[in-house]
Design an enzyme around this catalytic site. Structure first.
Site, PDB file in Angstrom:
ATOM      1  N   CYS A 186      -5.736 -10.029 -13.035  1.00 24.58           N
ATOM      2  CA  CYS A 186      -6.250 -10.911 -14.087  1.00 24.58           C
ATOM      3  C   CYS A 186      -7.700 -11.294 -13.826  1.00 24.58           C
ATOM      4  O   CYS A 186      -8.517 -11.370 -14.738  1.00 24.58           O
ATOM      5  CB  CYS A 186      -5.376 -12.143 -14.226  1.00 24.58           C
ATOM      6  SG  CYS A 186      -5.081 -13.036 -12.684  1.00 24.58           S
ATOM      7  N   ARG A 206      -0.355  -4.599  -6.653  1.00 23.09           N
ATOM      8  CA  ARG A 206      -1.592  -5.066  -6.023  1.00 23.09           C
ATOM      9  C   ARG A 206      -2.740  -4.275  -6.628  1.00 23.09           C
ATOM     10  O   ARG A 206      -2.608  -3.064  -6.851  1.00 23.09           O
ATOM     11  CB  ARG A 206      -1.504  -4.787  -4.507  1.00 23.09           C
ATOM     12  CG  ARG A 206      -2.713  -5.207  -3.680  1.00 23.09           C
ATOM     13  CD  ARG A 206      -2.796  -6.716  -3.532  1.00 23.09           C
ATOM     14  NE  ARG A 206      -3.824  -7.122  -2.587  1.00 23.09           N
ATOM     15  CZ  ARG A 206      -5.071  -7.475  -2.964  1.00 23.09           C
ATOM     16  NH1 ARG A 206      -5.426  -7.443  -4.222  1.00 23.09           N
ATOM     17  NH2 ARG A 206      -5.937  -7.872  -2.045  1.00 23.09           N
ATOM     18  N   SER A 213       0.855  -1.178   0.000  1.00 20.84           N
ATOM     19  CA  SER A 213       0.000   0.000   0.000  1.00 20.84           C
ATOM     20  C   SER A 213       0.888   1.222   0.000  1.00 20.84           C
ATOM     21  O   SER A 213       2.032   1.145   0.435  1.00 20.84           O
ATOM     22  CB  SER A 213      -0.871  -0.013   1.259  1.00 20.84           C
ATOM     23  OG  SER A 213      -1.597   1.188   1.366  1.00 20.84           O
ATOM     24  N   THR A 248      -6.409   2.787   4.461  1.00 22.99           N
ATOM     25  CA  THR A 248      -6.040   2.152   5.724  1.00 22.99           C
ATOM     26  C   THR A 248      -6.910   2.631   6.883  1.00 22.99           C
ATOM     27  O   THR A 248      -7.385   1.815   7.676  1.00 22.99           O
ATOM     28  CB  THR A 248      -4.554   2.424   6.026  1.00 22.99           C
ATOM     29  OG1 THR A 248      -3.787   1.978   4.908  1.00 22.99           O
ATOM     30  CG2 THR A 248      -4.104   1.688   7.263  1.00 22.99           C
ATOM     31  N   CYS A 290      -1.874 -10.083  -7.103  1.00 26.56           N
ATOM     32  CA  CYS A 290      -2.434  -8.734  -7.239  1.00 26.56           C
ATOM     33  C   CYS A 290      -3.900  -8.767  -7.631  1.00 26.56           C
ATOM     34  O   CYS A 290      -4.616  -7.803  -7.429  1.00 26.56           O
ATOM     35  CB  CYS A 290      -1.613  -7.895  -8.216  1.00 26.56           C
ATOM     36  SG  CYS A 290      -1.944  -8.232  -9.952  1.00 26.56           S
ATOM     37  N   CYS A 336       3.320 -15.386  -9.743  1.00 27.50           N
ATOM     38  CA  CYS A 336       2.175 -14.569  -9.311  1.00 27.50           C
ATOM     39  C   CYS A 336       2.476 -13.829  -8.009  1.00 27.50           C
ATOM     40  O   CYS A 336       3.042 -14.397  -7.075  1.00 27.50           O
ATOM     41  CB  CYS A 336       0.961 -15.476  -9.139  1.00 27.50           C
ATOM     42  SG  CYS A 336      -0.518 -14.626  -8.583  1.00 27.50           S
ATOM     43  N   CYS A 385      -0.814  -8.213 -16.741  1.00 26.01           N
ATOM     44  CA  CYS A 385      -0.206  -8.879 -15.587  1.00 26.01           C
ATOM     45  C   CYS A 385       1.141  -8.227 -15.282  1.00 26.01           C
ATOM     46  O   CYS A 385       1.991  -8.129 -16.156  1.00 26.01           O
ATOM     47  CB  CYS A 385      -0.008 -10.361 -15.850  1.00 26.01           C
ATOM     48  SG  CYS A 385       0.899 -11.148 -14.504  1.00 26.01           S
TER      49      CYS A 385
END
Lengths: 532, 248
Positions: A507, A296, A52, A332, A504, A501, A478
């Site tokens: 996809c 992400r 984040s 957050t 995130c 991977c 991706c």
């Protein structure tokens, strides 16, 4: 084969050790120390999958753990100065900082290290925290969620139990709290199952990239916060960048692109890398090195896309629901607050019933209501978006209408429907060289013996319709090159490099045929982010 | 019988290790730490010996700061009977570690000590051998197969020439190689059970072991960056390029 599963019973099971889940667990134990709380986390340790920005509003944390500043988490730098800029290819133009983006009193943190720190506080209160144990599926009985099933360990590639097979445990609980973050896989199943999104706008998302840099001495101004719009994005897609200056010659560099982009040839990763080469950014980074990096998806739909937050036996908190405040670029504080509110609700009522109404009557809902039209205002591009943002801000969110969102998987134009973009991208010199070398900075890992956790039910679409209509956009959106079209003996096929991977979820969101399904791999798999 | 297993907390193998800029060490801030993989194999082997019906108590031992308890709890969840933490902030070096284990073999009256052949952080590959010498007992290093019968171990060792099979009498030291076994996954109910298993903490100072480091580390440096290769058009260009570098 019939698999024998053990059952463990708790008062509350929380899925996901992010800010919402941890705040919920801590609050539950503060209010009702005798309750038995289980917190599941798919990452190998708490914080490993957390990525984040992050400039946090500290008020909810002050409320949850008033002494937190005495032993602060690893990265915690007070925000000192805000700048909001428009980038063109060669210029940097200062704009007035929108009021939502002023950060006086806020702190730049690593949300990953904050979560690791919160997990210690939770464990001290006897919350049972289980890193490395993903919730793979919800357990539903008679129309009520009764818990979750943890993922199996030690499956062979073909899905049969291997020599070290360990069946996932069934966790039964009076209430299941889904705190999986954006596009949680169990949350997605339950939103569908209980039709929680029947009355709201489709959800909309963005993809975020972030790198932690160690720079030569003297370049950073601790606490300096810069956000930008503009280059390398043209005026159509929504997105922008951030630079957060930390202490000890470290800096966060990041970029977000709205996943409602239309150009099937758009490469979000390349756009981020191009931003780093802007003449105002490159000199900051040159000669430095990347400590950790990742990406992400983030949830951008706001109030009008928020599903119902409760169903029998379960509730949604944080970005599993979508409480992020996009114009503030902050989630957050909202996640912490919704986790705490859920805990308070459960202690007072003992069930999920009434939580949706309670959240919607809370200050968090008012905060989202005020800014509800800003993100959808950008559908028509940057300029209309900025105007809308100004309008929404001066009217304090009192416009008599609410703009709708559209599903991201539907937003791509087909090839030929649009003039090919002319990219005036520069030749890159800063690391990472390409997407594969960026995997290295995420320290991601999946045991190769397990079944691929990314499911593509119909691969005929990939070589057929998708190739001709969209030129296989999965090979570009991706961030870590999981998807590749390879040619063998003149025959094209989709290759899924699931081991790369970084969880995130892009996809699962952006595939134009909804033909990619993200499922949980073996516990402990995935990235090992360091202070992101 | 009693089996001691040594476990060391190291930077996880999946992490990209970064050397601190001042050369004083490596960056462990926010980095995932876990049980040295060879030690996990040692744990698994001890558990398998016990599960084959041998009357055995398996004790996991680690040395380090209080946080190492986390890795010992993992060992307890895997199935060891109890754990011992030798608490210290000292830098761990093979001879000191061997001395500590030697002291513990006496205190615990151990029949078998299983250690990883090396730790993936310093790659020393010395502790098992040093312990065998101090203890004056046989060693079976680089084990890829272990069979126990009547106080005699038959151990297949991975050596440069291939596989070597030796037998050693207990008490003895075994160090594990990668192919010995695949460690089990930890199960959730066992993590719960592990919380009530005994974990004893000893202070290094109370063990009476000499702890002065024998080795002085002067500097840490990352390996030199690899320079990328170069493509040449044809054979003559290749030959001249090789000549240029003085290879031909």
């Amino acid at each position: 084969m019939q698999i024998q599963r053990e059952i463990m019973t708790y008062d509350v099971v929380i899925v996901g050790a992010g800010p919402a889940g941890l705040a919920c667990a801590i609050r539950l134990k503060q209010l009702k120390p005798e309750s038995r709380v289980c917190l599941l986390e798919k990452g190998s340790m708490v914080g490993a999958h957390i990525l984040s920005g992050c400039v946090m509003e500290p008020a909810p944390l002050d409320e949850l753990l008033p002494d937190w500043r005495k032993t602060p988490p690893a990265i915690c730098v007070p925000a000192a100065k805000d700048e909001f800029v428009l980038l063109t290819k060669n210029r940097r133009i200062k704009l007035p900082t929108p009021p939502q983006m002023r950060n006086r009193g806020n702190v730049i943190i690593s949300l990953g290290s904050l979560c690791a720190w919160l997990a210690q506080q939770a464990e001290a209160l006897d919350v049972e925290v289980f890193p490395g144990f993903p919730a793979a599926a919800p357990l539903i009985e008679n129309g009520k969620v009764i818990g979750v099933r943890c993922g199996d360990m030690g499956l062979n590639k073909d899905g049969t139990p291997g020599p070290n097979f360990a069946a996932g445990v069934d966790i039964h609980a009076a209430v299941t709290v889904l705190a999986e973050g954006c596009r949680g896989s169990v949350s997605k199943q339950l939103i569908h199952e209980f039709k929680l999104n029947a009355e709201c706008s489709p959800q909309t998302y963005g993809i975020g990239f972030k790198e932690l840099w160690q720079l030569p001495a003297g370049r950073v101004k601790p606490g300096y916060v810069q956000h930008s719009v503009g280059w390398p994005l043209d005026s159509k897609p929504y997105g922008g960048s951030f630079l957060y200056h930390l202490d000890q010659d470290r800096m966060y560099v990041g970029f977000v692109a709205g996943l409602d982009y239309e150009d099937p040839e758009f490469k979000p990763f390349e756009a981020f890398q191009q931003f780093k080469h802007h003449p105002s950014v490159k000199p900051l980074l040159e000669g430095g090195e990347i400590i950790s990096a990742g990406s992400r998806a983030l949830i951008e739909g706001g109030l009008q896309s928020l599903p119902k937050l409760e169903m029998p036996g379960a509730l949604l908190v944080g970005d599993a629901a979508g409480t992020m405040n996009v114009p503030k670029i902050k989630g957050t504080h909202m996640a912490l607050r919704s986790g705490m509110l859920a805990a308070e609700h459960l202690v007072e009522h003992g069930s999920s019933e009434g939580f949706d109404a309670r959240w919607r009557a809370s200050p968090s809902a008012r905060e989202l209501h005020k800014v509800r039209n800003i993100r959808p205002g950008f559908h028509k591009g940057l300029w209309s978006g900025l105007l809308y943002a100004a309008l929404e801000t001066v009217t304090l969110g009192k416009l008599p209408w609410t703009l709708k969102n559209h599903a991201d998987w539907k937003s791509l134009n087909k090839l030929g429907e649009r003039a090919p973009e002319t990219e005036d991208y520069v030749t890159r010199t800063l690391p990472p060289k390409d997407r594969l070398s960026s995997v290295f900075f995420a320290a991601t890992r999946h045991d190769e013996h397990q079944p691929a956790h990314l499911k593509v039910p119909d691969t005929n679409i990939c070589v057929g319709r998708c190739a001709t209509e969209y030129d296989n956009p999965c090979t570009r959106f991706c961030p870590v090159q999981v998807y590749e079209m390879v040619e063998e003996n003149g025959v094209k096929r989709l290759q899924i490099n699931a081991a790369n991977c970084v969880h995130c979820k892009t996809c699962d969101i952006k595939d134009p045929y909804e033909n990619i399904l993200w499922t949980t791999p073996e516990g402990g798999s995935g990235p090992n982010y360091q202070n992101l | 019988m009693k089996i001691l297993v040594g476990i060391k907390r190291v930077i996880d193998f999946s992490v990209r290790v970064q050397v601190k800029k001042d050369g004083s060490g490596v960056n462990t801030d926010g980095v995932k730490l876990s049980i040295n993989p060879f030690d996990e194999i040692a744990l698994e082997e001890a558990l398998r010996i016990r599960e084959k019906g041998m009357q055995a108590e398996v004790v996991a031992v680690s040395i380090g700061p209080a946080e190492v308890q986390q890795q010992l709890r993992t060992a307890l969840a895997m199935g060891v009977d109890r754990a011992v933490l030798v608490e210290t902030g000292e830098v761990l070096q093979p001879l000191m570690v061997a001395r500590i284990f030697h002291e513990l073999t006496k205190r615990e009256n151990a029949d078998l000590v299983i250690l990883g052949k090396q730790a993936i952080d310093d790659d020393c590959n010395q502790t098992g051998q040093m312990l065998a010498a101090l203890w004056d007992r046989p060693q079976a290093t680089f084990a890829s197969k272990v069979e126990l019968k009547d106080k005699t171990l038959t151990v297949t060792r991975e050596v440069d020439a291939g596989l070597e099979t030796i037998s050693v009498d207990l008490p003895a030291v075994v160090t594990t190689d990668l192919r010995l076994n695949t460690p089990r996954f930890v199960k959730m109910p066992d993590i719960m059970k592990a919380r009530s298993k005994p974990l004893q903490t000893l202070k290094l100072d109370d063990l009476g072991v000499a702890k002065a480091p024998e080795l002085e580390i002067t500097n840490y440096a990352p390996p030199p960056q690899r320079v990328g290769g170069k493509k040449v058009a044809d054979v003559p260009a290749l030959i001249s390029a090789l000549k240029e570098r003085g290879v031909l």
